[in-house]
Motif scaffolding. Structure first.
Motif, PDB file in Angstrom:
ATOM      1  N   ALA A   5     -10.200  12.631  19.147  1.00 20.25           N
ATOM      2  CA  ALA A   5     -10.369  13.379  17.903  1.00 20.25           C
ATOM      3  C   ALA A   5      -9.634  14.700  17.913  1.00 20.25           C
ATOM      4  O   ALA A   5      -9.266  15.229  16.880  1.00 20.25           O
ATOM      5  CB  ALA A   5     -11.860  13.612  17.627  1.00 20.25           C
ATOM      6  N   ASP A   6      -9.388  15.257  19.126  1.00 23.49           N
ATOM      7  CA  ASP A   6      -8.762  16.567  19.177  1.00 23.49           C
ATOM      8  C   ASP A   6      -7.274  16.504  19.489  1.00 23.49           C
ATOM      9  O   ASP A   6      -6.643  17.509  19.744  1.00 23.49           O
ATOM     10  CB  ASP A   6      -9.462  17.451  20.215  1.00 23.49           C
ATOM     11  N   GLU A   7      -6.682  15.285  19.436  1.00 21.90           N
ATOM     12  CA  GLU A   7      -5.266  15.174  19.764  1.00 21.90           C
ATOM     13  C   GLU A   7      -4.410  15.948  18.785  1.00 21.90           C
ATOM     14  O   GLU A   7      -3.373  16.513  19.129  1.00 21.90           O
ATOM     15  CB  GLU A   7      -4.844  13.709  19.789  1.00 21.90           C
ATOM     16  N   SER A   8      -4.858  15.981  17.510  1.00 19.64           N
ATOM     17  CA  SER A   8      -4.072  16.690  16.512  1.00 19.64           C
ATOM     18  C   SER A   8      -3.985  18.176  16.811  1.00 19.64           C
ATOM     19  O   SER A   8      -3.078  18.856  16.361  1.00 19.64           O
ATOM     20  CB  SER A   8      -4.670  16.479  15.105  1.00 19.64           C
ATOM     21  N   VAL A   9      -4.959  18.692  17.603  1.00 17.63           N
ATOM     22  CA  VAL A   9      -4.918  20.100  17.983  1.00 17.63           C
ATOM     23  C   VAL A   9      -3.832  20.345  19.011  1.00 17.63           C
ATOM     24  O   VAL A   9      -3.133  21.352  18.991  1.00 17.63           O
ATOM     25  CB  VAL A   9      -6.294  20.551  18.537  1.00 17.63           C
ATOM     26  N   ALA A  10      -3.663  19.367  19.954  1.00 15.60           N
ATOM     27  CA  ALA A  10      -2.755  19.555  21.059  1.00 15.60           C
ATOM     28  C   ALA A  10      -1.291  19.358  20.650  1.00 15.60           C
ATOM     29  O   ALA A  10      -0.409  20.019  21.168  1.00 15.60           O
ATOM     30  CB  ALA A  10      -3.119  18.602  22.197  1.00 15.60           C
ATOM     31  N   ARG A  11      -1.005  18.433  19.762  1.00 17.10           N
ATOM     32  CA  ARG A  11       0.380  18.143  19.441  1.00 17.10           C
ATOM     33  C   ARG A  11       0.972  19.258  18.573  1.00 17.10           C
ATOM     34  O   ARG A  11       0.287  19.930  17.817  1.00 17.10           O
ATOM     35  CB  ARG A  11       0.505  16.792  18.741  1.00 17.10           C
ATOM     36  N   GLU A  12       2.271  19.419  18.710  1.00 16.43           N
ATOM     37  CA  GLU A  12       2.980  20.421  17.917  1.00 16.43           C
ATOM     38  C   GLU A  12       3.100  19.920  16.485  1.00 16.43           C
ATOM     39  O   GLU A  12       3.679  18.862  16.229  1.00 16.43           O
ATOM     40  CB  GLU A  12       4.377  20.640  18.511  1.00 16.43           C
ATOM     41  N   PRO A  13       2.547  20.652  15.523  1.00 15.56           N
ATOM     42  CA  PRO A  13       2.591  20.159  14.147  1.00 15.56           C
ATOM     43  C   PRO A  13       3.989  20.226  13.571  1.00 15.56           C
ATOM     44  O   PRO A  13       4.754  21.141  13.843  1.00 15.56           O
ATOM     45  CB  PRO A  13       1.638  21.099  13.408  1.00 15.56           C
ATOM     46  N   VAL A  14       4.337  19.220  12.788  1.00 18.30           N
ATOM     47  CA  VAL A  14       5.590  19.227  12.052  1.00 18.30           C
ATOM     48  C   VAL A  14       5.267  19.588  10.612  1.00 18.30           C
ATOM     49  O   VAL A  14       4.136  19.394  10.155  1.00 18.30           O
ATOM     50  CB  VAL A  14       6.282  17.849  12.118  1.00 18.30           C
ATOM     51  N   PRO A  15       6.221  20.136   9.872  1.00 15.45           N
ATOM     52  CA  PRO A  15       5.952  20.447   8.461  1.00 15.45           C
ATOM     53  C   PRO A  15       5.496  19.203   7.710  1.00 15.45           C
ATOM     54  O   PRO A  15       5.940  18.085   8.000  1.00 15.45           O
ATOM     55  CB  PRO A  15       7.312  20.944   7.951  1.00 15.45           C
ATOM     56  N   LEU A  16       4.619  19.396   6.738  1.00 15.97           N
ATOM     57  CA  LEU A  16       4.096  18.253   5.992  1.00 15.97           C
ATOM     58  C   LEU A  16       5.204  17.453   5.325  1.00 15.97           C
ATOM     59  O   LEU A  16       5.112  16.227   5.213  1.00 15.97           O
ATOM     60  CB  LEU A  16       3.080  18.724   4.944  1.00 15.97           C
ATOM     61  N   ARG A  17       6.260  18.126   4.905  1.00 17.13           N
ATOM     62  CA  ARG A  17       7.344  17.405   4.239  1.00 17.13           C
ATOM     63  C   ARG A  17       8.067  16.465   5.186  1.00 17.13           C
ATOM     64  O   ARG A  17       8.761  15.537   4.741  1.00 17.13           O
ATOM     65  CB  ARG A  17       8.336  18.392   3.621  1.00 17.13           C
ATOM     66  N   ARG A  18       7.935  16.677   6.513  1.00 13.86           N
ATOM     67  CA  ARG A  18       8.555  15.789   7.502  1.00 13.86           C
ATOM     68  C   ARG A  18       7.537  14.911   8.206  1.00 13.86           C
ATOM     69  O   ARG A  18       7.886  14.177   9.135  1.00 13.86           O
ATOM     70  CB  ARG A  18       9.327  16.631   8.521  1.00 13.86           C
ATOM     71  N   ASN A  19       6.291  14.995   7.800  1.00 15.34           N
ATOM     72  CA  ASN A  19       5.234  14.158   8.373  1.00 15.34           C
ATOM     73  C   ASN A  19       5.281  12.795   7.674  1.00 15.34           C
ATOM     74  O   ASN A  19       4.812  12.633   6.551  1.00 15.34           O
ATOM     75  CB  ASN A  19       3.874  14.835   8.169  1.00 15.34           C
TER      76      ASN A  19
END
Length: 441
Positions: A5-19
């Motif tokens: 559940a917390d993987e999204s915290v660890a990964r480097e976020p990409v801009p929503l337009r490139r998600n």
């Protein structure tokens, strides 16, 4: 296969337009929502054209919204238990068949009032299951720091559809009574095409593990497990004062907005507006909502949730008073545009706050509890609108709606758990946000 559940915290976020996954979900639903707004204006226009009865138009609205009263809690349990992507794909197929049946009947045979009731109920029920699954899946597709922006983009999508859909629906209805429903049926294909290409898992691994563990250890009947899981969601949300109060205030607001939606159509018809003009008036609310959706993430970051909720209600009360005074239909456009501008701030603030404090494996159930209260009144609002407009003049109904909104705003302002909510950083034990059921949409 799930992910922590917390993987999204660890990964480097990409801009929503490139998600890629978020854009696939967003894009498919943008087309689908446009179709839904096209047919939404067509339902009451069709019933009024067939029967001339606002009461029957209200009953049709009641049937279309009845699923919001009956199914949010089961939908939340299923969204936390089963594959959310498959739930959404199944719901899109059901909605395509339901609304498509009206188009086929209009072109090949004869549309009946009973068919409108049945198709509206089926489409509305599938929309409940789809909506709860999508809300629960969204936090798994974006980083926590991007959630308010993602909800804001969803609000922009909804309001862009509300801007273009009613005007297009009114125009299509003027050409053919079946055309708006055919357009809506085709729009569901966009979602059916994009959903299978989303690669990211839509639920946390703990949710899947919990279900597997229960099955392996004791294997009680599925209905008993589902009831226990729903009770867990109820207990989690009911302990939060803000969640309780805001959900009931959302319910009050949504009843009034349902009366307003049909009331605007009947009022404009009464004052001589054409179907295209009625669509334009309703579409102006979407124009305001689209602008409000871009402002909402900033408002969410700077204004406490309680102030946002009470401020929305006071603004609506003032605008409803202005609607009562206006007698030229197109003069309603700027008023309803401001009306629509306010709604996204409510939704973005409370949805983001709820995501912050709720484990993802509980998010479907906790969302469904709030939605059961806030959305469950929608069919009652449609029914009330129809009979009020049958019994008294549209202007008198607008007076009642304005008075009701003012009373609701006073009550929310007086209650400290609502008024003061969000003035401290939320934590796992802090107050939770309620779910406004897409005000004015």
């Amino acid at each position: 296969m799930g992910v922590p559940a917390d993987e999204s915290v660890a990964r480097e976020p990409v801009p929503l337009r490139r998600n890629r996954d978020f854009q696939l979900l967003w894009g498919g639903q943008a087309v689908s929502l446009l179709g839904s707004q096209i047919s939404k204006i067509a339902y009451p226009l069709l019933v009024l054209a067939m029967t001339g009865s606002p009461a029957k138009a209200g009953i049709a609205g009641f049937a279309a919204m009845l699923g919001y009263l009956l199914f949010p809690l089961p939908a939340g349990g299923l969204a936390d238990r089963y594959n959310r992507k498959r739930i959404m794909i199944s719901c899109d197929a059901i909605r395509l068949a339901a609304v498509g049946s009206i188009a086929v009947a209009g072109w090949a045979a004869h549309i009946t009032y009973v068919q409108i009731l049945v198709a509206g109920f089926v489409e509305g029920t599938a929309t409940v299951f789809f909506g709860v699954a999508q809300r629960a899946a969204l936090p798994m597709l974006v980083a926590p720091s991007q959630r308010s922006a993602a909800v804001g983009q969803n609000e922009a999508r909804q309001n862009a559809a509300q801007l273009a859909g009613p005007a297009l629906g009114g125009t299509l209805f003027g050409l053919s009574r079946a055309a708006p429903f055919g357009a809506d049926a085709l729009s569901y294909l966009a979602s059916l095409v994009t959903l299978p290409f989303i690669k990211a898992p839509m639920q946390a691994v703990s949710a899947v593990s919990a279900v597997s563990a229960v099955s392996a250890v004791s294997a009680p009947p599925a209905s008993r497990r589902l009831r226990a899981e729903l009770a867990e969601g109820l207990a989690f949300t009911w302990r939060q004062p803000f969640l309780r109060y805001s959900s009931f205030f959302a319910a009050s607001v949504n009843i009034l907005l349902q009366v307003l939606t049909l009331g605007l159509i009947v009022l404009a018809r009464h004052d001589g507006a054409s179907s295209a003009q009625i669509g334009l008036i309703v579409g102006c609310m979407g124009a305001g909502g689209l602008a409000g959706a871009f402002a909402a993430p900033w408002i969410q970051r700077t204004v406490p949730a309680g102030i946002t909720i009470t401020g929305c209600m006071w603004t609506w009360a003032v605008l409803l008073t202005l609607i009562v005074l206006v007698r030229v239909p197109l003069w309603l456009c700027p008023i309803v545009a401001v009306f629509g501008f306010v709604g996204p701030s409510w939704n973005v603030s409370v949805q983001t706050y709820r995501m912050q404090i709720t484990p993802n494996e509980l998010l479907g159930r906790t969302s469904s509890v709030a939605l059961q209260i806030a959305w469950g009144v929608l069919p009652l609002g449609s029914l009330l609108a129809g009979f009020l407009l049958q019994a008294v003049s549209p202007a008198a109904v607008m007076v009642l709606v304005a008075a009701g909104m003012a009373v609701t705003a006073v009550a929310a302002t007086v209650l400290a758990p609502v008024r003061d909510a969000g003035r401290r950083t939320p934590g796992a034990s802090g107050p939770a946000a309620g779910a406004a059921a897409q005000p004015a949409s």
